[in-house]
Every structure is written in structure tokens, then in C-alpha cells.
Motif scaffolding. Sequence first.
Motif, PDB file in Angstrom:
ATOM      1  N   PRO A  81      71.794 113.310  -3.713  1.00  0.00           N
ATOM      2  CA  PRO A  81      72.034 114.186  -2.959  1.00  0.00           C
ATOM      3  C   PRO A  81      72.774 115.051  -3.002  1.00  0.00           C
ATOM      4  CG  PRO A  81      72.158 111.704  -2.104  1.00  0.00           C
ATOM      5  CD  PRO A  81      72.173 111.798  -3.133  1.00  0.00           C
ATOM      6  N   LYS A  82      74.142 114.507  -3.971  1.00  0.00           N
ATOM      7  CA  LYS A  82      75.209 115.622  -4.015  1.00  0.00           C
ATOM      8  C   LYS A  82      75.729 115.484  -4.984  1.00  0.00           C
ATOM      9  CE  LYS A  82      76.780 116.194   1.550  1.00  0.00           C
ATOM     10  NZ  LYS A  82      78.011 115.599   2.192  1.00  0.00           N
ATOM     11  N   HIS A  83      76.040 116.539  -5.638  1.00  0.00           N
ATOM     12  CA  HIS A  83      77.066 115.267  -7.095  1.00  0.00           C
ATOM     13  C   HIS A  83      76.872 117.471  -7.920  1.00  0.00           C
ATOM     14  CE1 HIS A  83      73.252 117.858  -9.204  1.00  0.00           C
ATOM     15  NE2 HIS A  83      72.573 117.445  -8.122  1.00  0.00           N
ATOM     16  N   ASP A  84      78.052 117.154  -8.435  1.00  0.00           N
ATOM     17  CA  ASP A  84      78.397 119.000  -9.154  1.00  0.00           C
ATOM     18  C   ASP A  84      78.147 118.470 -11.013  1.00  0.00           C
ATOM     19  OD1 ASP A  84      80.285 116.521 -10.871  1.00  0.00           O
ATOM     20  OD2 ASP A  84      81.880 118.048  -9.814  1.00  0.00           O
ATOM     21  N   ASP A  85      78.325 118.886 -12.122  1.00  0.00           N
ATOM     22  CA  ASP A  85      78.180 118.938 -12.839  1.00  0.00           C
ATOM     23  C   ASP A  85      77.898 117.902 -13.844  1.00  0.00           C
ATOM     24  OD1 ASP A  85      77.660 121.331 -12.796  1.00  0.00           O
ATOM     25  OD2 ASP A  85      79.515 122.735 -14.217  1.00  0.00           O
ATOM     26  N   LYS A  86      78.990 117.373 -13.621  1.00  0.00           N
ATOM     27  CA  LYS A  86      79.447 115.878 -14.089  1.00  0.00           C
ATOM     28  C   LYS A  86      79.048 114.295 -13.723  1.00  0.00           C
ATOM     29  CE  LYS A  86      81.898 117.177 -18.175  1.00  0.00           C
ATOM     30  NZ  LYS A  86      83.099 117.062 -19.390  1.00  0.00           N
ATOM     31  N   TYR A  87      79.601 114.684 -11.799  1.00  0.00           N
ATOM     32  CA  TYR A  87      79.211 113.684 -11.322  1.00  0.00           C
ATOM     33  C   TYR A  87      78.760 113.274 -10.238  1.00  0.00           C
ATOM     34  CZ  TYR A  87      83.663 113.215 -13.661  1.00  0.00           C
ATOM     35  OH  TYR A  87      84.482 113.285 -15.475  1.00  0.00           O
ATOM     36  N   PHE A  88      78.680 111.857  -9.371  1.00  0.00           N
ATOM     37  CA  PHE A  88      77.958 112.292  -8.062  1.00  0.00           C
ATOM     38  C   PHE A  88      79.027 112.301  -7.376  1.00  0.00           C
ATOM     39  CE2 PHE A  88      75.175 108.226 -10.622  1.00  0.00           C
ATOM     40  CZ  PHE A  88      74.399 109.106 -10.494  1.00  0.00           C
TER      41      PHE A  88
END
Length: 95
Positions: A81-88
Motif C-alpha cells: 500500500p505504501k512504499h518508496d524505492d526500496k522499503y515498505f
Amino acid sequence: MNIDSDTVDKIAHLARLELADTEKQDMIADMNKILDFMAKLNEIDTSGVEPLVYLSNEVNVFREDVVKQEITPEEALKNAPKHDDKYFLVAKVIG
């Protein structure tokens, strides 16, 4: 041993169950059948039978640690549902 209404009431109280009178009679019959079956099992001569501790004789059976399916970080994050380039990204738990 014979199961009666008082015994079923005690067991129902411990299990936090509310039984109607018809359910209580069914429960008495079922529990008496279980006890009758256990009595039949007690009649069997098991003097020459080794106790079963484990279901198999295998000891510490290990398998090869092989990667069967590899997933990329992009594929893993695709359904998050939410993430950036490498992480939850998750809600902050510790203040």
C-alpha cells in the motif's frame, strides 16, 4: 463414569458455552459415547506394544537450501500500500 446434566453444566460453564435443554441432552449422549469408546480402548492388551514417541524414525533430516523462486524488490513492493524505492512504509510504532 457416566456423564449427567450437572457434569455437562460444569463443562459448559468452563467452556463459556450456553446450551439449550435439547443441546444439553445431545451433549450428554455424545459424551457418553466418547467415554464408552475410551472404555473399549482400555480393554485392548497393549503389553507388547512399544510407546509411540515420534511418527518416524528419521533424525535431523535436512534438505538442501536451494532458492526456488527469486523475487525482485520491485516485484515485492508492487502490491504494498505504501512504499518508496526500496522499503515498505508502515505506521510508526515506537514513539
